[in-house]
Design a protein around this motif. Structure first.
Motif, mmCIF file in Angstrom:
data_model
loop_
_atom_site.group_PDB
_atom_site.id
_atom_site.type_symbol
_atom_site.label_atom_id
_atom_site.label_comp_id
_atom_site.label_asym_id
_atom_site.label_seq_id
_atom_site.Cartn_x
_atom_site.Cartn_y
_atom_site.Cartn_z
ATOM 1 N N MET A 73 -108.279 -36.757 -35.076
ATOM 2 C CA MET A 73 -109.210 -36.242 -34.028
ATOM 3 C C MET A 73 -110.228 -36.600 -34.389
ATOM 4 O O MET A 73 -110.933 -36.906 -32.382
ATOM 5 N N LEU A 74 -110.681 -36.988 -34.696
ATOM 6 C CA LEU A 74 -112.157 -38.135 -34.764
ATOM 7 C C LEU A 74 -112.087 -38.981 -33.852
ATOM 8 O O LEU A 74 -112.594 -39.367 -32.817
ATOM 9 N N LYS A 75 -110.959 -39.956 -34.199
ATOM 10 C CA LYS A 75 -110.798 -41.553 -33.200
ATOM 11 C C LYS A 75 -110.877 -40.694 -31.409
ATOM 12 O O LYS A 75 -110.760 -41.064 -30.795
ATOM 13 N N PHE A 76 -110.522 -40.162 -31.805
ATOM 14 C CA PHE A 76 -109.652 -39.184 -30.460
ATOM 15 C C PHE A 76 -110.788 -38.975 -29.593
ATOM 16 O O PHE A 76 -110.873 -38.975 -28.382
ATOM 17 N N ARG A 77 -111.528 -37.683 -30.300
ATOM 18 C CA ARG A 77 -112.673 -37.258 -29.003
ATOM 19 C C ARG A 77 -113.720 -38.522 -29.318
ATOM 20 O O ARG A 77 -114.579 -38.371 -28.204
ATOM 21 N N ASP A 78 -113.949 -39.566 -29.853
ATOM 22 C CA ASP A 78 -114.741 -40.360 -29.520
ATOM 23 C C ASP A 78 -114.734 -41.564 -28.980
ATOM 24 O O ASP A 78 -115.289 -41.996 -27.238
ATOM 25 N N THR A 79 -113.183 -41.585 -28.626
ATOM 26 C CA THR A 79 -112.386 -42.023 -27.622
ATOM 27 C C THR A 79 -113.181 -41.759 -26.129
ATOM 28 O O THR A 79 -112.572 -42.528 -25.091
ATOM 29 N N LEU A 80 -112.294 -40.802 -26.961
ATOM 30 C CA LEU A 80 -112.368 -40.162 -24.288
ATOM 31 C C LEU A 80 -114.076 -39.488 -24.328
ATOM 32 O O LEU A 80 -114.182 -39.803 -22.896
ATOM 33 N N GLU A 81 -114.697 -39.336 -25.718
ATOM 34 C CA GLU A 81 -116.462 -39.122 -25.123
ATOM 35 C C GLU A 81 -117.008 -40.670 -24.406
ATOM 36 O O GLU A 81 -117.938 -40.684 -23.385
ATOM 37 N N SER A 82 -116.377 -42.059 -24.626
ATOM 38 C CA SER A 82 -116.775 -42.954 -24.495
ATOM 39 C C SER A 82 -116.145 -43.347 -23.084
ATOM 40 O O SER A 82 -117.171 -43.507 -22.412
ATOM 41 N N LEU A 83 -114.938 -43.160 -22.946
ATOM 42 C CA LEU A 83 -114.208 -43.541 -21.953
ATOM 43 C C LEU A 83 -115.283 -42.237 -20.324
ATOM 44 O O LEU A 83 -115.080 -43.074 -19.457
ATOM 45 N N ALA A 84 -114.753 -41.316 -21.207
ATOM 46 C CA ALA A 84 -115.944 -40.460 -20.415
ATOM 47 C C ALA A 84 -117.252 -41.086 -19.541
ATOM 48 O O ALA A 84 -117.761 -40.910 -18.342
ATOM 49 N N ASN A 85 -117.913 -40.809 -20.291
ATOM 50 C CA ASN A 85 -119.033 -42.533 -20.436
ATOM 51 C C ASN A 85 -119.569 -43.104 -19.899
ATOM 52 O O ASN A 85 -119.928 -43.289 -18.521
ATOM 53 N N ALA A 86 -118.169 -43.867 -19.032
ATOM 54 C CA ALA A 86 -117.614 -45.091 -19.110
ATOM 55 C C ALA A 86 -117.683 -44.774 -17.539
ATOM 56 O O ALA A 86 -117.245 -45.410 -16.878
ATOM 57 N N ARG A 87 -116.641 -44.128 -17.156
ATOM 58 C CA ARG A 87 -116.239 -43.133 -16.343
ATOM 59 C C ARG A 87 -115.223 -43.804 -15.569
ATOM 60 O O ARG A 87 -114.900 -44.517 -14.324
ATOM 61 N N ASN A 88 -113.821 -44.311 -16.651
ATOM 62 C CA ASN A 88 -112.715 -44.809 -15.892
ATOM 63 C C ASN A 88 -111.808 -43.682 -16.530
ATOM 64 O O ASN A 88 -111.577 -43.916 -17.038
ATOM 65 N N SER A 89 -111.275 -43.622 -15.081
ATOM 66 C CA SER A 89 -110.079 -42.901 -15.242
ATOM 67 C C SER A 89 -108.851 -42.839 -15.789
ATOM 68 O O SER A 89 -107.826 -42.475 -16.161
ATOM 69 N N GLU A 90 -108.639 -44.250 -15.104
ATOM 70 C CA GLU A 90 -107.481 -44.954 -15.273
ATOM 71 C C GLU A 90 -107.058 -45.664 -17.039
ATOM 72 O O GLU A 90 -105.873 -45.214 -17.364
ATOM 73 N N ARG A 91 -108.393 -45.748 -17.626
ATOM 74 C CA ARG A 91 -108.470 -46.723 -19.173
ATOM 75 C C ARG A 91 -108.103 -44.985 -20.119
ATOM 76 O O ARG A 91 -107.411 -45.312 -20.651
ATOM 77 N N LEU A 92 -109.162 -43.683 -19.516
ATOM 78 C CA LEU A 92 -108.951 -42.565 -19.876
ATOM 79 C C LEU A 92 -107.018 -42.320 -20.017
ATOM 80 O O LEU A 92 -106.840 -41.568 -21.123
ATOM 81 N N LYS A 93 -106.746 -42.542 -18.549
ATOM 82 C CA LYS A 93 -105.528 -41.600 -18.909
ATOM 83 C C LYS A 93 -104.510 -42.730 -19.983
ATOM 84 O O LYS A 93 -103.626 -41.738 -20.205
ATOM 85 N N ALA A 94 -104.865 -44.087 -19.315
ATOM 86 C CA ALA A 94 -103.426 -44.443 -20.769
ATOM 87 C C ALA A 94 -104.027 -44.096 -22.448
ATOM 88 O O ALA A 94 -103.364 -44.097 -22.953
ATOM 89 N N GLU A 95 -104.947 -44.325 -22.309
ATOM 90 C CA GLU A 95 -105.885 -44.163 -23.814
ATOM 91 C C GLU A 95 -105.408 -42.876 -24.298
ATOM 92 O O GLU A 95 -105.060 -42.346 -25.354
ATOM 93 N N THR A 96 -105.320 -41.842 -23.257
ATOM 94 C CA THR A 96 -105.513 -40.246 -24.386
ATOM 95 C C THR A 96 -103.615 -40.375 -24.361
ATOM 96 O O THR A 96 -103.053 -39.822 -25.328
#
Length: 180
Positions: A73-96
């Protein structure tokens, strides 16, 4: 007279030897029986300690799996926050999607470990439902996060992460405390 005394002493010693032999045999038999009883008690105590050690190992496994869910859960939140800050929707979708699968697998392991330790009754009956609710909410939040990323609404996505994922994270942290 001394001859008679010696003869009497020898007779008396022979009689004592005959009397001491059964006593020695009895003493040795009692010693052997005591040793066997001690061995039985030691084996019984070893069995009890081994059973307790196995039980503690099961509890440790239970805690480790729940901690793994919390870590995910912590990794999930941290990764989503970093991808949201990077504004990369494709990578966010794949990582999520990959993180959601890992979280679901670890949640299944945690449920299995909880059920293995507490086969008939869980010490806290809210643990399993909490895991199910967190997993369900995380999947729905993941879908909405992906939708917001595809719509390029990064501010709303960051607000959703702060308002929706943080409570799930706190739920898992409380769950870890209850399991511990």
């Amino acid at each position: 007279m001394t001859g008679l005394n010696r003869e009497q002493v020898r007779t008396e010693m022979n009689r004592l030897r005959l009397n001491i032999a059964p006593r020695l045999v009895l003493c040795f038999a009692l010693i052997i029986v005591s040793m066997l009883a001690g061995d039985v008690i030691v084996l019984w105590q070893f069995h009890i300690v081994q059973t307790q050690a196995e039980r503690l190992n099961e509890y440790d496994q239970e805690l480790v799996t729940v901690l793994r869910v919390h870590s995910d859960m912590l990794k999930f939140r941290d990764t989503l926050e970093s991808l949201a800050n990077a504004r990369n929707s494709e990578r966010l979708k794949a990582e999520t999607q990959s993180m959601n699968e890992a979280f679901a697998e670890d949640t299944r392991r945690a449920k299995s470990a909880l059920l293995a330790v507490h086969s008939d009754n869980v010490s806290d009956p809210t643990i399993l439902p909490t895991l199910a609710v967190v997993q369900s909410n995380l999947q729905s939040e993941t879908a909405s996060v992906i939708d917001l990323a595809e719509a390029n609404d990064w501010n709303a996505l960051q607000v959703r992460l702060a308002n929706q994922l943080r409570p799930l994270e706190f739920s898992i942290a409380a769950l870890v405390e209850r399991v511990d």
